[in-house]
Design a protein around this motif. Structure first.
Motif, PDB file in Angstrom:
ATOM      1  N   ASP A 151       0.827  -1.213   0.000  1.00  0.00           N
ATOM      2  CA  ASP A 151       0.000   0.000   0.000  1.00  0.00           C
ATOM      3  C   ASP A 151       0.863   1.267   0.000  1.00  0.00           C
ATOM      4  OD1 ASP A 151      -2.070   1.855   0.287  1.00  0.00           O
ATOM      5  OD2 ASP A 151      -3.215   0.532   1.599  1.00  0.00           O
ATOM      6  N   GLY A 188      -9.960   0.994   7.178  1.00  0.00           N
ATOM      7  CA  GLY A 188      -8.725   0.228   7.139  1.00  0.00           C
ATOM      8  C   GLY A 188      -8.822  -1.272   6.940  1.00  0.00           C
ATOM      9  N   ASN A 218     -11.683  -6.589  14.882  1.00  0.00           N
ATOM     10  CA  ASN A 218     -12.604  -5.479  15.129  1.00  0.00           C
ATOM     11  C   ASN A 218     -12.523  -4.951  16.564  1.00  0.00           C
ATOM     12  OD1 ASN A 218     -14.446  -7.039  12.709  1.00  0.00           O
ATOM     13  ND2 ASN A 218     -14.105  -4.840  12.593  1.00  0.00           N
ATOM     14  N   ASP A 280     -18.975   1.305   8.252  1.00  0.00           N
ATOM     15  CA  ASP A 280     -19.348  -0.073   8.576  1.00  0.00           C
ATOM     16  C   ASP A 280     -19.811  -0.143  10.031  1.00  0.00           C
ATOM     17  OD1 ASP A 280     -19.327  -2.774   9.276  1.00  0.00           O
ATOM     18  OD2 ASP A 280     -17.576  -3.238   8.052  1.00  0.00           O
ATOM     19  N   GLY A 327     -13.885   2.298   1.060  1.00  0.00           N
ATOM     20  CA  GLY A 327     -15.157   1.587   1.223  1.00  0.00           C
ATOM     21  C   GLY A 327     -16.321   2.341   0.610  1.00  0.00           C
TER      22      GLY A 327
HETATM   23  P1  NAD Z   1     -10.370   0.887   0.981  1.00  0.00           P
HETATM   24  O1  NAD Z   1      -9.422  -0.207   0.696  1.00  0.00           O
HETATM   25  O2  NAD Z   1     -11.479   1.143   0.010  1.00  0.00           O
HETATM   26  O3  NAD Z   1      -9.608   2.270   1.164  1.00  0.00           O
HETATM   27  C1  NAD Z   1      -8.416   2.374   1.872  1.00  0.00           C
HETATM   28  C2  NAD Z   1      -7.301   2.721   0.920  1.00  0.00           C
HETATM   29  O4  NAD Z   1      -7.483   4.034   0.392  1.00  0.00           O
HETATM   30  C3  NAD Z   1      -5.964   2.745   1.591  1.00  0.00           C
HETATM   31  O5  NAD Z   1      -5.438   1.440   1.632  1.00  0.00           O
HETATM   32  C4  NAD Z   1      -5.169   3.700   0.725  1.00  0.00           C
HETATM   33  O6  NAD Z   1      -4.490   3.019  -0.288  1.00  0.00           O
HETATM   34  C5  NAD Z   1      -6.216   4.592   0.091  1.00  0.00           C
HETATM   35  N1  NAD Z   1      -6.224   5.985   0.623  1.00  0.00           N
HETATM   36  C6  NAD Z   1      -6.312   7.111  -0.125  1.00  0.00           C
HETATM   37  N2  NAD Z   1      -6.306   8.214   0.668  1.00  0.00           N
HETATM   38  C7  NAD Z   1      -6.203   7.773   1.929  1.00  0.00           C
HETATM   39  C8  NAD Z   1      -6.168   8.426   3.207  1.00  0.00           C
HETATM   40  N3  NAD Z   1      -6.207   9.762   3.342  1.00  0.00           N
HETATM   41  N4  NAD Z   1      -6.096   7.678   4.331  1.00  0.00           N
HETATM   42  C9  NAD Z   1      -6.055   6.319   4.236  1.00  0.00           C
HETATM   43  N5  NAD Z   1      -6.067   5.646   3.050  1.00  0.00           N
HETATM   44  C10 NAD Z   1      -6.171   6.374   1.925  1.00  0.00           C
HETATM   45  O7  NAD Z   1     -11.113   0.723   2.388  1.00  0.00           O
HETATM   46  P2  NAD Z   1     -10.631   0.301   3.838  1.00  0.00           P
HETATM   47  O8  NAD Z   1     -10.863   1.467   4.715  1.00  0.00           O
HETATM   48  O9  NAD Z   1      -9.275  -0.329   3.847  1.00  0.00           O
HETATM   49  O10 NAD Z   1     -11.698  -0.843   4.196  1.00  0.00           O
HETATM   50  C11 NAD Z   1     -12.996  -0.524   4.579  1.00  0.00           C
HETATM   51  C12 NAD Z   1     -13.989  -1.522   4.049  1.00  0.00           C
HETATM   52  O11 NAD Z   1     -13.639  -2.849   4.452  1.00  0.00           O
HETATM   53  C13 NAD Z   1     -15.374  -1.284   4.565  1.00  0.00           C
HETATM   54  O12 NAD Z   1     -16.252  -1.262   3.461  1.00  0.00           O
HETATM   55  C14 NAD Z   1     -15.648  -2.512   5.447  1.00  0.00           C
HETATM   56  O13 NAD Z   1     -17.021  -2.813   5.459  1.00  0.00           O
HETATM   57  C15 NAD Z   1     -14.834  -3.566   4.771  1.00  0.00           C
HETATM   58  N6  NAD Z   1     -14.450  -4.769   5.528  1.00  0.00           N
HETATM   59  C16 NAD Z   1     -14.553  -4.848   6.894  1.00  0.00           C
HETATM   60  C17 NAD Z   1     -14.147  -5.994   7.559  1.00  0.00           C
HETATM   61  C18 NAD Z   1     -14.201  -6.032   9.071  1.00  0.00           C
HETATM   62  O14 NAD Z   1     -14.463  -5.019   9.695  1.00  0.00           O
HETATM   63  N7  NAD Z   1     -13.970  -7.178   9.727  1.00  0.00           N
HETATM   64  C19 NAD Z   1     -13.631  -7.074   6.851  1.00  0.00           C
HETATM   65  C20 NAD Z   1     -13.532  -6.970   5.453  1.00  0.00           C
HETATM   66  C21 NAD Z   1     -13.936  -5.805   4.803  1.00  0.00           C
END
Ligand code: NAD
Length: 426
Positions: A151, A188, A218, A280, A327
């Motif tokens: 990442d 995240g 979580n 979420d 997300g």
């Molecule tokens: P994501 O992967 O869509 O977005 C995160 C990514 O955005 C980062 O990895 C980074 O590359 C990029 N990014 C760009 N600007 C950023 C900034 N300012 N700060 C941080 N990252 C930035 O989403 P996510 O947040 O990694 O995951 C959230 C999703 O995962 C939710 O939809 C959730 O429902 C789902 N999920 C949850 C679980 C759980 O809670 N157990 C399990 C699986 C999936």
């Protein structure tokens, strides 16, 4: 130029368009953003069908909830209007009322930890657990490098995998590696899940074990948010009301049956904002309840006591893993507008708002419960809902509801009778 304050007396008395107008001016919404809530005088759909079709599988439509605005919130000296998506009567009014009382003594003071999430890798069939731990510790830097290679965006923003923790579970039954990841402004889970899957083969190599589960936890206890407020004793109706409140709070401290409901009240507020901002809510729920049980028995997420003047002081602490990017947050148009109304720029700020809303909601529920009871506040909208269920329309709804409240009989059968008596409807 409208004064930018969340203190809007009589907001609830305005009609929907007037409310939307006030919120639009507060949050500087564009015509498009405003119209996404209301089109041609009708409530419009929450999300575009193409986006919905990509968000989940087998889409057949969109399920909607009302969005209400909680007013009066002053958090760390800043005014917030709080969008809440929820189906339950009284939550929005209760939050606004609690925030009005908190405001008398300066509103909410909130803070949040850095956005550290924990990714877990379960390692089984490790022959020499202690040797495996040493090997993992020696290779810490390389493990973090592999994780961070996944990442570049996160790393460029100052986030990424920062540290490792190694735990033994059972009688040397398994090793669990925790990868601590700073996810910046994202919730995240995707980011962390990708990293733990990427490091798993290397962890197998280092330990001679088999990597089974690789997934975020979580129980986000490195990402806690806290809020505190003083609730003025006069506004509560005197010190005896504060005492009654504290007795109610003691009940939750002593009894998990009560604590579950106590915390449910907190989550009424938090979930509604989490949903409105496209986050979420299952993750937040799981984290909150696991945190409430961290000491081995289930406890309230809030603490209350009296200050030296006899006012009530309340404090909340819980894990809050929410994002302002990633997300559904980045896909759901109305969630983005809700975030604009909230005026939060970072995940940390959103976490502080959520902690404050949770405290407000809990105060409102306990205050009602320890004084007039919960049903009184619920009564009016509840009666209206029953009137609608009985088939009342337009002005009939208010009239039937008013009559049922007057009689103290808020029941479907009575609503139907009244509808027939007054309007001759069957
Ligand atoms: P994501 O992967 O869509 O977005 C995160 C990514 O955005 C980062 O990895 C980074 O590359 C990029 N990014 C760009 N600007 C950023 C900034 N300012 N700060 C941080 N990252 C930035 O989403 P996510 O947040 O990694 O995951 C959230 C999703 O995962 C939710 O939809 C959730 O429902 C789902 N999920 C949850 C679980 C759980 O809670 N157990 C399990 C699986 C999936």
């Amino acid at each position: 130029m409208i004064e930018k304050t969340s203190r809007i007396p009589g907001f609830y008395k305005l009609d929907i368009e007037e409310r939307l107008d006030r919120v639009s001016r507060f949050a500087d919404l564009s015509r498009d953003e405003k119209e996404s809530f209301l089109k041609d005088g009708k409530l419009s759909l929450a999300i575009d069908k193409d986006i919905a079709d990509r968000m989940i599988e087998n889409v057949i439509g969109i399920y909607e909830l009302p969005i209400g605005i909680a007013t009066n919130f002053l958090i760390n000296g800043k005014d917030y209007l709080i969008p809440m998506a929820i189906e339950e009567t009284s939550v929005v009014a209760a939050a606004s009322n609690a925030a009005r009382i908190a405001r008398i003594r300066g509103g909410f003071e909130a803070e949040a930890d850095e956005q550290i999430m924990i990714g877990q890798v379960q390692l089984v069939n490790v022959c020499d657990i202690d040797e495996a731990i040493q090997s993992l510790l020696r290779s810490r830097e390389e493990i973090l490098r592999i994780a961070n290679d996944q990442d570049k965006v996160l790393v460029s923003l100052g986030g990424g995998a920062k540290d490792l923790e190694i735990r033994k579970l059972g009688e040397d039954e398994m090793l669990v590696v925790h990868l601590l990841v700073d996810v910046r402004d994202a919730m995240g889970a995707n980011a962390v899940n990708t990293m733990v899957e990427a490091i798993a083969p290397y962890l197998e190599e280092l330990t001679g074990g088999k990597a089974r589960l690789k997934i975020i936890s979580n129980l986000a206890d490195r990402r806690l948010a806290r809020a505190r407020a003083t609730f003025d004793k006069e506004a509560m109706g005197g010190e005896d009301k504060v005492d009654a409140f504290l007795e109610g709070y003691r009940f939750a401290l002593l009894d998990p049956y009560r604590a579950a409901t106590h915390n449910k009240g907190i989550m009424n507020g938090i979930d509604a904002v989490v949903i409105a901002t496209g986050n979420d809510w299952r993750a937040i729920e799981a984290g909150a309840h696991a945190y409430a049980a961290r000491g081995g028995s289930y406890k309230p997420l809030t603490r209350y006591w009296k200050d030296e003047e006899g006012n009530l002081v309340g404090e909340i602490e819980l894990p809050i893993a929410v994002g302002v990017v990633g997300g559904a947050v980045s896909l759901h148009k109305k969630a983005q507008i809700c975030r604009k109304i909230l005026g939060v720029k970072t995940a940390k700020e959103l976490a502080m708002v959520l902690a404050s809303v949770g405290l407000a909601q809990n105060f409102a529920a306990l205050f009602a419960l320890s004084t007039v009871g919960i049903q009184k506040g619920h009564m009016e909208l509840h009666a209206q809902n029953i009137a609608v269920m009985a088939g009342a329309k337009g002005e009939q709804i208010d009239e039937i509801a008013r009559r049922m409240i007057e009689e103290g009989k808020i029941r479907l059968d009575r609503a139907k009778e009244l509808l027939e008596e007054i309007y001759g409807a069957r």
